[in-house]
Design a protein around this motif. Structure first.
Motif, short mmCIF file in Angstrom:
data_model
loop_
_atom_site.label_atom_id
_atom_site.label_comp_id
_atom_site.label_asym_id
_atom_site.label_seq_id
_atom_site.Cartn_x
_atom_site.Cartn_y
_atom_site.Cartn_z
N ARG A 172 0.83 -1.27 -0.05
CA ARG A 172 -0.01 0.01 -0.01
C ARG A 172 0.93 1.36 -0.17
NH1 ARG A 172 -3.83 -1.00 5.05
NH2 ARG A 172 -4.34 1.23 4.43
N VAL A 173 2.01 1.29 0.90
CA VAL A 173 2.93 2.54 0.62
C VAL A 173 3.49 2.50 -0.62
CG1 VAL A 173 4.92 3.23 1.93
CG2 VAL A 173 3.15 2.50 3.22
N ARG A 174 3.91 1.61 -1.18
CA ARG A 174 4.70 1.84 -2.38
C ARG A 174 3.51 2.13 -3.47
NH1 ARG A 174 7.55 -3.76 -3.91
NH2 ARG A 174 8.57 -2.64 -5.22
N ALA A 175 2.27 1.92 -3.43
CA ALA A 175 1.48 2.31 -4.33
C ALA A 175 1.33 3.56 -4.05
CB ALA A 175 0.21 1.58 -4.27
N LEU A 176 1.35 4.24 -2.88
CA LEU A 176 1.22 5.41 -2.69
C LEU A 176 2.34 6.43 -3.31
CD1 LEU A 176 -0.05 5.61 1.01
CD2 LEU A 176 -1.45 6.39 -0.70
N LEU A 177 3.46 5.72 -3.23
CA LEU A 177 4.75 6.37 -3.67
C LEU A 177 4.67 6.50 -5.35
CD1 LEU A 177 7.60 4.84 -1.65
CD2 LEU A 177 6.27 6.76 -1.17
N ARG A 178 4.12 5.66 -6.02
CA ARG A 178 3.89 5.59 -7.41
C ARG A 178 2.83 6.81 -7.76
NH1 ARG A 178 4.46 -0.02 -6.64
NH2 ARG A 178 2.28 -0.26 -6.83
#
Length: 210
Positions: free
Chosen positions: A204-210
């Motif tokens: 979920r965090v990595r998706a936010l970064l993208r």
């Protein structure tokens, strides 16, 4: 490093103790410190999630911060407790066994000490479960400038849980009380849940970064 003073020990001092040829601290204390770091990271993100822009979530963030601070204190105490418990195991194995009575007392002391040694890592697993839940609750409202630290917290909680599970399992073979064994196995069986939930937070965090 003596037991009961981990919170006042420097990082370098702890690592020196960990690297020494000594029974404690060891992996169990390390697991507890992983949990303490997870709690500290959650506290940091909560403190950054404040101000007028976060007013709607202030009560939630305040509760998360309070729980994370409490969990950090628990984790530090567990690191010391683990070192003490493992020392008790080594002392039990060192008891005399020249007579049948001595052998019986030694065997009983070892079994009791192994139960004690399994306690702190089991509590570390419980703490890791709680910390992942705090991270999950914090993530949707967290300050986006420090959102990666929410994932870092769950990764630390995952490391705490998987390391602690090893320290539970290594003691199971010598524990005679079936009720205690069953309880410990049940706690250890929660570790895959921690691993999966930590991985979900990271995604979920990595998706936010993208």
């Amino acid at each position: 490093m003596t037991s009961g003073d981990l919170a006042d020990t420097t990082i370098g001092g702890f690592l020196d103790s960990l690297a020494a040829r000594a029974p404690a601290p060891g992996g169990g204390a390390t697991a507890a410190l992983h949990a303490a770091q997870a709690a500290a990271l959650i506290s940091m993100v909560a403190r950054y999630t404040s101000g007028p822009a976060c007013a709607d979530h202030a009560d939630l963030v305040s509760r998360i911060l309070e729980d994370a601070e409490a969990d950090r204190a628990v984790a530090l105490a567990l690191a010391d407790a683990d070192a003490d418990a493992f020392t008790a195991v080594t002392e039990a194995y060192a008891l005399p066994r020249g007579t049948d009575d001595e052998q019986a007392r030694r065997s009983e002391a070892i079994a009791d000490a192994l139960v004690g040694a399994a306690g702190p890592p089991a509590d570390v697993i419980r703490t890791a479960v709680a910390l992942v839940a705090l991270a999950e609750a914090l993530l949707p409202v967290a300050n986006r400038n420090v959102v990666t630290d929410v994932a870092a917290a769950t990764e630390a909680a995952r490391a705490a849980a998987t390391t602690a599970r090893l320290n539970v399992e290594i003691n199971l073979g010598g524990i005679r009380d079936e009720k205690v064994r069953t309880e410990l196995v049940g706690i250890a069986d929660r570790v895959p849940e921690v691993v999966d939930r930590a991985a979900a937070v990271e995604l979920r965090v990595r998706a936010l970064l993208r």
